[in-house]
Design an enzyme around this catalytic site. Structure first.
Site, PDB file in Angstrom:
ATOM      1  N   ARG A   8       4.331   2.357  40.296  1.00  0.00           N
ATOM      2  CA  ARG A   8       3.441   3.154  41.138  1.00  0.00           C
ATOM      3  C   ARG A   8       2.485   2.268  41.914  1.00  0.00           C
ATOM      4  NH1 ARG A   8      -1.383   6.346  38.491  1.00  0.00           N
ATOM      5  NH2 ARG A   8      -2.415   4.428  39.174  1.00  0.00           N
ATOM      6  N   ASP A  57      -4.424  11.532  39.633  1.00  0.00           N
ATOM      7  CA  ASP A  57      -4.592  10.117  39.302  1.00  0.00           C
ATOM      8  C   ASP A  57      -6.033   9.628  39.450  1.00  0.00           C
ATOM      9  OD1 ASP A  57      -1.982   9.528  38.561  1.00  0.00           O
ATOM     10  OD2 ASP A  57      -1.352   9.084  40.603  1.00  0.00           O
ATOM     11  N   HIS A  70      -2.558  15.985  35.286  1.00  0.00           N
ATOM     12  CA  HIS A  70      -3.675  15.152  35.734  1.00  0.00           C
ATOM     13  C   HIS A  70      -3.516  14.813  37.203  1.00  0.00           C
ATOM     14  CE1 HIS A  70      -0.569  12.199  34.728  1.00  0.00           C
ATOM     15  NE2 HIS A  70      -1.187  11.337  35.539  1.00  0.00           N
TER      16      HIS A  70
END
Length: 316
Positions: A281, A116, A114
């Site tokens: 993150r 983000d 993926h």
């Protein structure tokens, strides 16, 4: 004079950066060197930095404005709303999903390849991930160069991809029924966008294959069968090992990637092991993707992904 050293780690993507302390403010020369390395190599790695939340945020802000932790995150660390903590135990506590369910249902960041938050009309420009606790073995993350993936297509396929548009939404890659607390939260706060299948990078001008199995639902204007077959072809292209790099984490390590030109793969080898893995993150606010034909991404549902402290809500 900058002391930054950049060493490539794979043929198409990735470099390790040494000679810099990320816990202190960087010089203009160091910021420029890191930014140039990021644009050239798509993902860069720093070893043994051991930042806390505040220092990670301060480092990231030297490269741009930060988003809220995540569109569906309502419990970031206190006083640090920019931080998304990635830990399967959090998802089990919040949504009643054990690690095997997360892997099977793709409800967490164990969701396969993926890029983000491409369900947002302005996906993050870049992401910075910091390792706090990692297992002694396993738990690696891989990244793919979407520019190399695009350039590796035959000319007729590149020409086809250049004019296509695709719908992106949360849970697009899930084959399970959309039930449970996490799915209910997503459906109450929908983010849906239409992006060009090929994105022109706003800084380098490179073209990248901007689809991913985690978020891309369908290609517009095609039948369901045609869309599925073409997306499967593109998904296979971005996952080709030749375009990837794999990173073995150690505590204190940091990965900084260009979200406009990469996809990444969370680990898939831990669900049967009783290990801890906690990372944090932050993401830099991005702009709306633009395709080779000038098409600019369109918002279908939700709001732009910005620095708001509350998760995005649908209805604009």
């Amino acid at each position: 004079m900058s002391t930054v050293r950049i060493d490539r780690v794979a043929g198409h993507i990735g470099a390790e950066i040494t000679g810099v302390d990320l816990s202190a403010p960087l010089s203009e020369e160091d910021v420029a060197a890191i930014r140039a390395a990021l644009l050239a190599h798509k993902v860069v790695f720093f070893r043994g930095q051991h930042l806390d939340h505040g220092r990670q945020i301060a480092f990231a802000r030297q490269f741009g404005e930060l988003t809220h932790a995540h569109p569906h995150e309502d419990a970031p660390p206190e006083e640090h709303p920019e931080i998304l903590t990635i830990d399967p135990r959090r998802y089990e506590k919040l949504y009643g999903l054990d690690r095997k369910q997360q892997t099977r249902r793709q409800y967490s960041y164990y969701s396969g390849w993926h890029t983000d938050v491409t369900a947002a009309v302005n996906p993050p420009a870049a992401s910075i991930l910091r390792a706090e606790t990692v297992p002694a073995f396993g738990g690696d993350t891989a990244w793919s160069n979407l520019v190399a993936a695009y350039e590796g297509l035959s000319e007729p396929l590149r020409a086809l991809a250049d004019g296509l548009r695709a719908e992106h939404r949360f849970l697009a890659g899930s084959e399970a029924d959309e039930s449970g607390r996490y799915a209910e939260r997503i459906n109450k706060n929908l983010l849906v966008a239409v992006h060009p299948v090929v994105r022109v990078h706003p800084e380098t001008g490179e073209r990248a294959l901007f689809v991913n199995p985690g978020f891309t639902k369908k290609i517009l204007g095609l039948s369901a069968a045609e869309s599925r077959q073409i997306l499967d072809l593109f998904f296979g292209q971005i996952a080709r090992p030749a375009y990837t790099v794999r990173f073995r984490w150690q505590p204190g390590d940091i990965a900084f990637w260009d979200n406009r030109a990469t996809a990444h793969l969370a680990p898939e080898d831990l669900e049967h092991l009783d290990v801890e893995r906690t990372l944090h993150r932050v993401t830099l606010i991005g702009d709306r993707p633009v395709g080779p034909d000038g098409f600019t991404s369109e918002l279908i549902s939700g709001v732009e992904f910005r620095a708001q402290r509350e998760p995005a809500v649908s209805g604009v």
